[in-house]
Design a protein around this motif. Structure first.
Motif, short mmCIF file in Angstrom:
data_model
loop_
_atom_site.label_atom_id
_atom_site.label_comp_id
_atom_site.label_asym_id
_atom_site.label_seq_id
_atom_site.Cartn_x
_atom_site.Cartn_y
_atom_site.Cartn_z
N ILE A 2 38.36 33.34 56.93
CA ILE A 2 37.83 34.31 57.90
C ILE A 2 36.58 33.68 58.52
O ILE A 2 35.54 33.56 57.86
CB ILE A 2 37.49 35.64 57.22
CG1 ILE A 2 38.72 36.21 56.50
CG2 ILE A 2 36.95 36.65 58.25
CD1 ILE A 2 38.39 37.36 55.56
N CYS A 4 33.36 33.62 60.67
CA CYS A 4 32.40 34.69 60.99
C CYS A 4 31.22 34.16 61.80
O CYS A 4 30.88 32.97 61.74
CB CYS A 4 31.85 35.31 59.70
SG CYS A 4 33.06 35.93 58.54
N ALA A 20 27.19 34.38 51.31
CA ALA A 20 28.54 34.05 51.77
C ALA A 20 29.02 32.71 51.23
O ALA A 20 30.23 32.45 51.19
CB ALA A 20 28.59 34.06 53.29
N LEU A 26 35.17 33.45 53.35
CA LEU A 26 34.30 33.68 54.51
C LEU A 26 33.60 32.38 54.89
O LEU A 26 32.98 31.73 54.03
CB LEU A 26 33.25 34.74 54.21
CG LEU A 26 33.71 36.18 54.00
CD1 LEU A 26 32.50 37.07 53.73
CD2 LEU A 26 34.49 36.70 55.18
N LEU A 279 30.42 41.09 50.11
CA LEU A 279 31.13 40.23 51.06
C LEU A 279 32.54 39.90 50.54
O LEU A 279 33.48 39.77 51.34
CB LEU A 279 30.34 38.95 51.31
CG LEU A 279 29.03 39.14 52.09
CD1 LEU A 279 28.29 37.82 52.22
CD2 LEU A 279 29.28 39.75 53.47
N ALA A 283 35.99 40.72 52.49
CA ALA A 283 37.13 39.81 52.65
C ALA A 283 38.41 40.43 52.13
O ALA A 283 39.47 40.32 52.76
CB ALA A 283 36.84 38.49 51.92
#
Length: 326
Positions: A2, A4, A20, A26, A279, A283
């Motif tokens: 993902i 970001c 993160a 992420l 976080l 996700a």
């Protein structure tokens, strides 16, 4: 993976970037920060591309999600714009100061088919997770009352900016610190029926010297008290009282269980990185594995009670929550 973008590289935005690194799904690739010169070293150290604007980030097809660590007054426009661009959204608390603004944001994300996750990191404290389990499990009997306190002397170092603005941070310490406790209350007991609140301001500061106190009645009949002070050392306490016992959380890893005729039992849980935990939950929710553990209904219920508290501080009278958002 993902991909970001982080929006806002203040103290909390930087903490999210660091956290993160413990969630391999992420990858934060770019950052939006008005103080680009002040953030240049941080961006270079963490491999972040310094984007010119949020609009540029939202137009980038390689960006899947945005993490918002910006003042709450910017959240509504930013969340709705991100939803329109099809980006998943993680937004730090408070999502808004008004329940209706938050509802608009959730509606925009729902319509766009993207997630809106609100960062209430105290929910991920091991002690608060244990408190929710013992409260829901019936070990305390019928719940009668809950007390909470969150103070945070960070205000001693804040001499300017939005955190001292009555428009941006109304209710003294309620917006910054007390809202954590209010969210904790809602996570344990559900929506609030009525709030009677008082803000006692001794000096405007900076730093401000004030206390906020709330007397709360929940829809289920449970009573509560909440206090927060901006200019005293960090302190956290959430204490649930029932007919068979009480359970008190004193920090992120400590819970004390008290039962009649027994010595208090103190349990200390292994510490976790709560920012990394939320976080990871973000996700999981983006990937459809499980819902984000701060549901929309709880966010709206907390902000409804927050609005009622602010109105009560102004009027000097108890405010019913069904009236606060009208």
């Amino acid at each position: 993976m993902i991909n970001c973008a982080i929006v806002g590289l203040g103290r909390w935005g930087r903490a999210l970037v660091e956290a993160a690194q413990n969630e391999p799904r992420l990858r934060i690739t770019s950052a939006v920060e008005p103080d680009s010169s002040g953030a240049a070293d941080f961006c270079a150290a963490h491999g972040l591309f310094p984007a010119t604007s949020l609009e540029d980030v939202l137009a980038a097809p390689e960006i899947d999600a945005v993490l918002l660590a910006t003042p709450h007054s910017l959240h509504k426009a930013q969340v709705i714009a991100a939803a329109a661009a099809g980006k998943q959204v993680f937004c730090e608390k408070p999502l808004a100061l008004r329940r209706d603004d938050a509802a608009e944001m959730f509606a925009a994300c729902r319509k766009a088919g993207v997630l809106l996750a609100v960062g209430h990191n105290r929910r991920f404290w091991p002690s608060m997770r244990a408190l929710r389990a013992v409260t829901a499990g019936g070990e305390l009997g019928t719940i009668l009352h809950i007390e909470g306190h969150n103070s945070n002397e960070n205000s001693q170092t804040v001499t300017q900016g939005w955190r001292l603005s009555p428009q941006e941070s109304p209710g003294g310490g309620l917006t910054g610190a007390g809202l954590h406790v209010l969210d904790g209350f809602v996570s344990l007991l559900g929506p609030v029926r009525q709030v009677y609140a008082r803000l006692s301001a001794r000096e405007a500061g900076p730093p401000p010297l004030d206390t906020a106190t709330l007397a709360i009645e929940f829809v289920n009949g449970v009573s509560a008290t909440l206090a927060t002070i901006r200019a005293t050392p960090f302190y956290w306490r959430v204490h649930v009282f029932g007919t068979k016992g009480s359970a008190e959380v004193l920090d992120e890893v400590t819970m004390v269980l008290r039962k009649s005729g027994e010595a208090p039992a103190t349990t200390r849980y292994p510490a976790v990185d709560t920012l990394a935990a939320e976080l990871t939950a973000f996700a999981d929710a983006v990937e459809g594995k499980q819902p984000f553990p701060v549901p929309e209904a709880d966010v709206l219920a907390t902000l409804t009670a927050f609005e009622a508290a602010l109105q009560s501080m102004q009027s000097g009278h108890p405010i019913a929550c069904h009236m606060a958002c009208q």
